[in-house]
Scaffold this motif. Structure first.
Motif, PDB file in Angstrom:
ATOM      1  N   THR A 239      37.153  90.556 -76.875  1.00  0.00           N
ATOM      2  CA  THR A 239      37.848  89.528 -77.631  1.00  0.00           C
ATOM      3  C   THR A 239      39.470  89.408 -77.123  1.00  0.00           C
ATOM      4  O   THR A 239      40.083  90.404 -77.679  1.00  0.00           O
ATOM      5  N   PRO A 240      39.893  88.276 -76.582  1.00  0.00           N
ATOM      6  CA  PRO A 240      41.465  88.270 -75.928  1.00  0.00           C
ATOM      7  C   PRO A 240      42.220  88.315 -77.616  1.00  0.00           C
ATOM      8  O   PRO A 240      41.864  87.571 -78.264  1.00  0.00           O
ATOM      9  N   GLY A 241      43.361  89.033 -77.462  1.00  0.00           N
ATOM     10  CA  GLY A 241      44.102  88.891 -78.511  1.00  0.00           C
ATOM     11  C   GLY A 241      43.804  89.609 -79.823  1.00  0.00           C
ATOM     12  O   GLY A 241      44.544  89.552 -80.823  1.00  0.00           O
ATOM     13  N   THR A 242      42.856  90.520 -79.463  1.00  0.00           N
ATOM     14  CA  THR A 242      42.466  91.449 -80.718  1.00  0.00           C
ATOM     15  C   THR A 242      43.707  92.200 -81.349  1.00  0.00           C
ATOM     16  O   THR A 242      44.433  93.003 -80.475  1.00  0.00           O
ATOM     17  N   ALA A 243      43.832  92.115 -82.572  1.00  0.00           N
ATOM     18  CA  ALA A 243      44.968  92.894 -83.312  1.00  0.00           C
ATOM     19  C   ALA A 243      44.396  94.165 -83.757  1.00  0.00           C
ATOM     20  O   ALA A 243      43.629  93.985 -84.675  1.00  0.00           O
ATOM     21  N   TYR A 244      44.749  95.231 -83.158  1.00  0.00           N
ATOM     22  CA  TYR A 244      44.315  96.757 -83.539  1.00  0.00           C
ATOM     23  C   TYR A 244      44.984  96.894 -84.796  1.00  0.00           C
ATOM     24  O   TYR A 244      46.160  96.819 -84.960  1.00  0.00           O
ATOM     25  N   GLU A 245      44.328  98.264 -85.325  1.00  0.00           N
ATOM     26  CA  GLU A 245      45.195  98.911 -86.596  1.00  0.00           C
ATOM     27  C   GLU A 245      46.402  99.363 -85.813  1.00  0.00           C
ATOM     28  O   GLU A 245      46.369  99.772 -85.102  1.00  0.00           O
ATOM     29  N   PRO A 246      47.453  99.218 -86.847  1.00  0.00           N
ATOM     30  CA  PRO A 246      48.830  99.647 -86.147  1.00  0.00           C
ATOM     31  C   PRO A 246      48.844 101.146 -85.663  1.00  0.00           C
ATOM     32  O   PRO A 246      49.417 101.276 -84.369  1.00  0.00           O
ATOM     33  N   GLU A 247      48.498 102.015 -86.214  1.00  0.00           N
ATOM     34  CA  GLU A 247      48.258 103.262 -85.654  1.00  0.00           C
ATOM     35  C   GLU A 247      47.425 103.585 -84.607  1.00  0.00           C
ATOM     36  O   GLU A 247      47.767 104.283 -83.495  1.00  0.00           O
TER      37      GLU A 247
END
Length: 680
Positions: A239-247
């Motif tokens: 999935t393009p643009g997936t935002a992962y957890e910050p850490e």
């Protein structure tokens, strides 16, 4: 600070062939070149400018620095004191250190940049290569500074009772400290021949998280959580643009930088530092510009040829890292990033020189072990999980074998083909024309029916309607090369070449194709082409002819357009695989039958020729024994053929040769032999 403000560009020379210009004791020019042709061209130019007697050519030693291994600046200082030099004076000490760097450091060492430059013309103007070499050599120097101490400490901590282990560790440490490029050209060529450009190979490579990571992660929270996190990670990557957890995003970025999830980047950097990965500019001449354009096209093709496989490797490592990190967080581990990195190293394996077995460290061993690293690492992983993973580790091993059973069937389980070869060989020694694979297939069909039997033997590609067969690609049935030598055959060439690995197969194809080309058959060129090109050509042939043909051009079976498309990207259609396997088993049985029948006829004929009734009786007994052990393949010896052989045995060898020669040659052969006999 001064360098940061004003900028810095490292000065470097690359190559082995030297051109040196010295006029009246002053060096006006010195440069290195990769090929003799380039050096000769520059030398000719320098002779026109500075005179013939002022220009010399030679080669640069890549090994001379080893004579001074172990010499440190402190040692030089001590020797300087003994010689009466002022060790605090800048001149003597500095010059000694400069000479130390020239003599004791490899030409690729970052320490060479501490040598004071004298402004002599001849430095490389290839900015990309200079920068790549600068970054790569400094990275090696930094890594050595960070880890060599730990390496020595680890060896020191090995108990003295384990001297053999310490010796092995010392050899490995020496190998890591002094890396050699062992057969890298051959191994690179083999990659291009067998894996490069192949979509099928990349697809198979992408199953590694399922086959290896999934069972390994199941030790930490169970199979369900392992599967769920791997599926989630794969979905995130797709999935393009997936935002992962910050850490996680921070840890993933660090893993990219240190090569954990992008290990091939350092190889591309090294290639550019060696001058093989960068684009070139022409010299303004028609030949020079054309040569540069050709080399640039090859560089782009080489990069693209390995890109598909490299992208698959990156996907595997990223999926593994993300899934492992989340499992570590869920289990409240102290260092999720460290666990994720461990997961990548354990399940995607380490392909560096530091992880090579002793046998594979030489040029010969490294070539023979080409494409074997995955199999060896997989078996080692199973061993570690079984012996050190406790109860969960043993469950993980069983899960790994179950996954392999589903993916490639029983025929793909480790050593299954090797055991079948051994069983077939033992059966032949006892007089049975046995094919273990066929017997196993018939047994399973009788027990479960054809459909279920096919699934058990081939895995998912054995299911009804499956268009392709990947059981051979996904399985590890053939791990020990050359086990076909256990069987009686008329020709063991293929088994011997198997011991040599892909290099043996490629050498066989080169000789075969070369003979055809020299004989005027241009189709021999296709035999030497990479597998990806061969598969594409075979797919086109299947699409245009509507059939799959063997190497001689004979029809094997009819095929459709889907099967042609699958073949063109490297997959074997299921129908072709099944028919070819059946044909192979029948040919194998036929060959052993004919070979045994020929042996018995020969024994019978020899008994008659030597008037040995006991030998004739042994031949009769051999026929009876065969028929008793192989009732479905009764053997009947044709007496006219035996008597014909007896007749041939009574002839001289030259008579037999002449009789079997083409009619146009017989008279000449008989005349030659008559002349030889008359001179005896």
């Amino acid at each position: 600070k001064n360098l940061q403000d004003k900028g810095y560009a490292p000065l470097s020379r690359f190559g082995k062939y030297t051109v040196d210009v010295v006029v009246n004791g002053n060096r006006e020019y010195f440069s290195l070149f990769e090929t003799p042709a380039e050096a000769n061209k520059m030398a000719e130019r320098m002779r026109k400018e500075f005179g013939k007697d002022n220009v010399t050519q030679g080669t640069l030693s890549d090994e001379a620095f080893k004579m001074f291994a172990g010499i440190t600046p402190e040692s030089l200082q001590l020797f300087g004191n003994l010689l009466g030099l002022d060790n605090t004076g800048d001149s003597a000490q500095d010059q000694a250190f400069q000479e130390y760097l020239r003599l004791t450091k490899s030409n690729r060492s970052a320490m060479k940049r501490l040598i004071h430059r004298e402004g002599i013309a001849g430095f490389s103007e290839d900015v990309g290569r200079v920068l790549a070499s600068f970054v790569y050599s400094n990275a090696r120097q930094t890594a050595a500074g960070l880890h060599m101490g730990d390496l020595g400490e680890a060896i020191t901590e090995i108990p003295k009772q384990q001297g053999e282990l310490k010796d092995a560790a010392m050899r490995l440490a020496d190998y890591v400290k002094n890396p050699q490029e062992e057969g890298h050209v051959i191994r690179g060529m083999l990659f291009a021949q067998y894996l490069g450009g192949s979509i099928a190979s990349a697809f198979v490579n992408m199953t590694q998280p399922i086959a290896v990571t999934f069972p390994w992660l199941s030790q930490f929270g169970g199979a369900r959580q392992s599967a769920a996190q791997l599926a989630r990670a794969a979905k995130n990557l797709a999935t393009p643009g997936t935002a992962y957890e910050p850490e996680l995003a921070k840890a993933l970025k660090h893993a990219e930088d240190d090569g954990t999830v992008s290990p091939q980047e350092v190889h591309q950097l090294m290639a550019q530092a060696q001058g093989t990965g960068s684009l070139r500019s022409g010299d303004g001449t028609r030949y020079g510009d054309a040569r540069a354009a050709g080399l640039n096209a090859m560089s782009r093709l080489s990069l693209g040829w390995g890109k598909v496989f490299g992208m698959a490797e990156q996907v595997n490592r990223r999926v593994t890292f993300i899934a492992a990190y989340r499992i570590a967080v869920a289990r409240k581990m102290a260092d999720p990033a460290g666990f994720a990195k461990r997961a990548v190293n354990e399940t995607q394996f380490i392909y560096s020189k530091a992880n090579k077995m002793r046998f594979a460290r030489g040029a010969v061993g490294g070539t023979l072990m080409t494409f074997k690293t995955y199999s060896v690492a997989y078996l080692e992983l199973l061993g570690r999980m079984w012996t050190h993973g406790g109860k969960d580790g043993k469950k993980a091993v069983m899960l790994a074998l179950a996954v392999m059973l589903v993916m490639s069937g029983a025929g793909g389980l480790p050593f299954s083909d090797d055991l079948e070869d051994l069983a077939n060989g033992l059966g032949q020694l006892m007089g049975y024309n046995l094919n273990t694979k066929k017997a196993k297939q018939e047994f399973l069909e009788g027990l479960f029916g054809p459909a279920m039997a096919s699934f058990i033997e081939r895995g998912i590609t054995g299911l009804p309607g499956a268009p392709l067969d990947v059981s051979g690609r996904l399985g590890m049935g053939n791990l020990i090369p050359g086990t076909g030598l256990f069987q009686e055959k008329t020709n063991h060439t293929k088994d011997v070449l198997e011991i040599a690995g892909p290099a043996g197969d490629f050498a066989g194809r080169v000789f075969s194709g070369g003979r055809k080309i020299l004989g005027g058959d241009v189709s021999g060129a296709m035999e030497m082409m990479p597998k990806a090109i061969q598969n594409a050509a075979k797919g086109v042939d299947m699409a245009t002819t509507g059939m799959y043909r063997d190497a001689k051009g004979y029809k094997v079976l009819e095929t459709n357009q889907l099967e042609a498309a699958l073949k063109s990207i490297g997959f074997q259609p299921a129908s072709v695989s099944k028919v070819q396997e059946s044909n192979f088993m029948n040919q194998q049985a036929k060959a052993f039958y004919n070979m045994r029948a020929t042996e018995i006829r020969g024994m019978w004929a020899r008994g008659i020729f030597e008037q040995d009734s006991g030998m004739v009786g042994d031949a009769r007994a051999a026929v009876a024994d065969w028929n008793q052990k192989n009732p479905e393949q009764p053997m009947r010896i044709d007496m006219p053929s035996v008597l014909s052989r007896v007749k041939e045995m009574r002839k001289t060898k030259d008579e037999r040769i002449a009789q079997t020669a083409p009619k146009a040659m017989r008279a000449q052969m008989r005349e030659d032999m008559a002349k030889v006999r008359s001179e005896l």
